[in-house]
Scaffold this motif. Structure first.
Motif, PDB file in Angstrom:
ATOM      1  N   ASP A 265       0.776   8.433  -4.122  1.00  0.00           N
ATOM      2  CA  ASP A 265       2.103   8.844  -4.593  1.00  0.00           C
ATOM      3  C   ASP A 265       2.996   7.613  -4.784  1.00  0.00           C
ATOM      4  OD1 ASP A 265       1.504  11.558  -4.667  1.00  0.00           O
ATOM      5  OD2 ASP A 265       2.179  11.888  -2.599  1.00  0.00           O
ATOM      6  N   HIS A 266       2.875   6.662  -3.880  1.00  0.00           N
ATOM      7  CA  HIS A 266       3.623   5.400  -4.002  1.00  0.00           C
ATOM      8  C   HIS A 266       3.201   4.655  -5.270  1.00  0.00           C
ATOM      9  CE1 HIS A 266       5.483   1.604  -2.888  1.00  0.00           C
ATOM     10  NE2 HIS A 266       4.319   1.004  -2.996  1.00  0.00           N
TER      11      HIS A 266
ATOM     12  N   PRO B 233       0.786  -1.227   0.000  1.00  0.00           N
ATOM     13  CA  PRO B 233       0.000   0.000   0.000  1.00  0.00           C
ATOM     14  C   PRO B 233       0.823   1.285   0.000  1.00  0.00           C
ATOM     15  CG  PRO B 233       0.025  -0.935   2.191  1.00  0.00           C
ATOM     16  CD  PRO B 233       0.728  -1.910   1.291  1.00  0.00           C
ATOM     17  N   GLY B 234       2.132   1.212   0.264  1.00  0.00           N
ATOM     18  CA  GLY B 234       2.963   2.405   0.362  1.00  0.00           C
ATOM     19  C   GLY B 234       3.040   2.900   1.796  1.00  0.00           C
ATOM     20  N   ARG B 235       3.967   3.791   2.071  1.00  0.00           N
ATOM     21  CA  ARG B 235       4.186   4.262   3.445  1.00  0.00           C
ATOM     22  C   ARG B 235       3.081   5.176   3.954  1.00  0.00           C
ATOM     23  NH1 ARG B 235      10.680   5.363   3.467  1.00  0.00           N
ATOM     24  NH2 ARG B 235      11.230   3.168   3.389  1.00  0.00           N
TER      25      ARG B 235
ATOM     26  N   GLU C  45       4.422   2.935 -10.706  1.00  0.00           N
ATOM     27  CA  GLU C  45       4.027   2.881 -12.115  1.00  0.00           C
ATOM     28  C   GLU C  45       5.162   3.398 -13.011  1.00  0.00           C
ATOM     29  OE1 GLU C  45       0.432   4.134 -15.130  1.00  0.00           O
ATOM     30  OE2 GLU C  45       0.525   5.091 -13.173  1.00  0.00           O
ATOM     31  N   ARG C  46       5.774   4.501 -12.616  1.00  0.00           N
ATOM     32  CA  ARG C  46       6.906   5.023 -13.401  1.00  0.00           C
ATOM     33  C   ARG C  46       8.046   4.003 -13.447  1.00  0.00           C
ATOM     34  NH1 ARG C  46       5.194   9.807 -10.939  1.00  0.00           N
ATOM     35  NH2 ARG C  46       6.576   9.500  -9.149  1.00  0.00           N
ATOM     36  N   TYR C  47       8.346   3.417 -12.299  1.00  0.00           N
ATOM     37  CA  TYR C  47       9.426   2.425 -12.228  1.00  0.00           C
ATOM     38  C   TYR C  47       9.135   1.211 -13.108  1.00  0.00           C
ATOM     39  CZ  TYR C  47      12.382  -1.300 -10.465  1.00  0.00           C
ATOM     40  OH  TYR C  47      13.252  -2.362 -10.384  1.00  0.00           O
ATOM     41  N   TYR C  48       7.951   0.619 -12.947  1.00  0.00           N
ATOM     42  CA  TYR C  48       7.643  -0.612 -13.690  1.00  0.00           C
ATOM     43  C   TYR C  48       7.471  -0.357 -15.183  1.00  0.00           C
ATOM     44  CZ  TYR C  48       7.526  -3.435  -9.500  1.00  0.00           C
ATOM     45  OH  TYR C  48       7.893  -4.104  -8.361  1.00  0.00           O
ATOM     46  N   ARG C  49       7.124   0.848 -15.552  1.00  0.00           N
ATOM     47  CA  ARG C  49       7.057   1.175 -16.978  1.00  0.00           C
ATOM     48  C   ARG C  49       8.450   1.041 -17.602  1.00  0.00           C
ATOM     49  NH1 ARG C  49       5.250   6.632 -17.417  1.00  0.00           N
ATOM     50  NH2 ARG C  49       3.460   5.963 -16.222  1.00  0.00           N
ATOM     51  N   THR C  50       9.497   1.418 -16.845  1.00  0.00           N
ATOM     52  CA  THR C  50      10.866   1.279 -17.375  1.00  0.00           C
ATOM     53  C   THR C  50      11.256  -0.191 -17.520  1.00  0.00           C
ATOM     54  OG1 THR C  50      12.039   1.304 -15.237  1.00  0.00           O
ATOM     55  CG2 THR C  50      11.561   3.457 -16.276  1.00  0.00           C
TER      56      THR C  50
END
Length: 107
Positions: free
Chosen positions: A79-80, A63-65, A85-90
């Motif tokens: 925000d997490h 769930p994120g911090r 999403e940005r990370y896994y898109r890469t």
């Protein structure tokens, strides 16, 4: 150990498969949540061909911090989710949706 979970959709041409890594993350987060609801985001691939669609869930997040969780409510850290999403898109994965657990489901 390979114990991928495969689910059929409403139509025989739909299939959803969960990797071991995604299943293990969802199970771990569910156990950590104790008496509260929890959830996370799902990332992977969609393979579409003539008459067939397969959704492959490769990764799941927690769930994120900054999340809020109670026995009857859950609000993830958006925000997490956006960061993941940005990370896994890469990594070539796309956002597929979210998973959610209610207390008692995995106790």
């Amino acid at each position: 150990m390979n114990r991928n979970l495969s689910l059929r959709g409403k139509r025989p041409s739909e299939d959803c498969r969960f990797s071991d890594m995604a299943l293990e993350r969802m199970a771990r987060e569910s156990l950590l949540a104790g008496p509260n609801e929890t959830g996370g985001a799902l990332f992977g691939l969609v393979d579409s061909g003539p008459g067939r669609t397969t959704i492959r869930v490769e990764r799941a997040t927690g769930p994120g911090r900054g999340f809020e969780a109670h026995p009857t409510a859950f609000a993830p850290d958006m925000d997490h989710f956006r960061d993941r999403e940005r990370y896994y898109r890469t990594k070539g994965f796309q956002y597929l949706g979210e998973w959610h657990k209610h207390p008692g489901d995995c106790d």
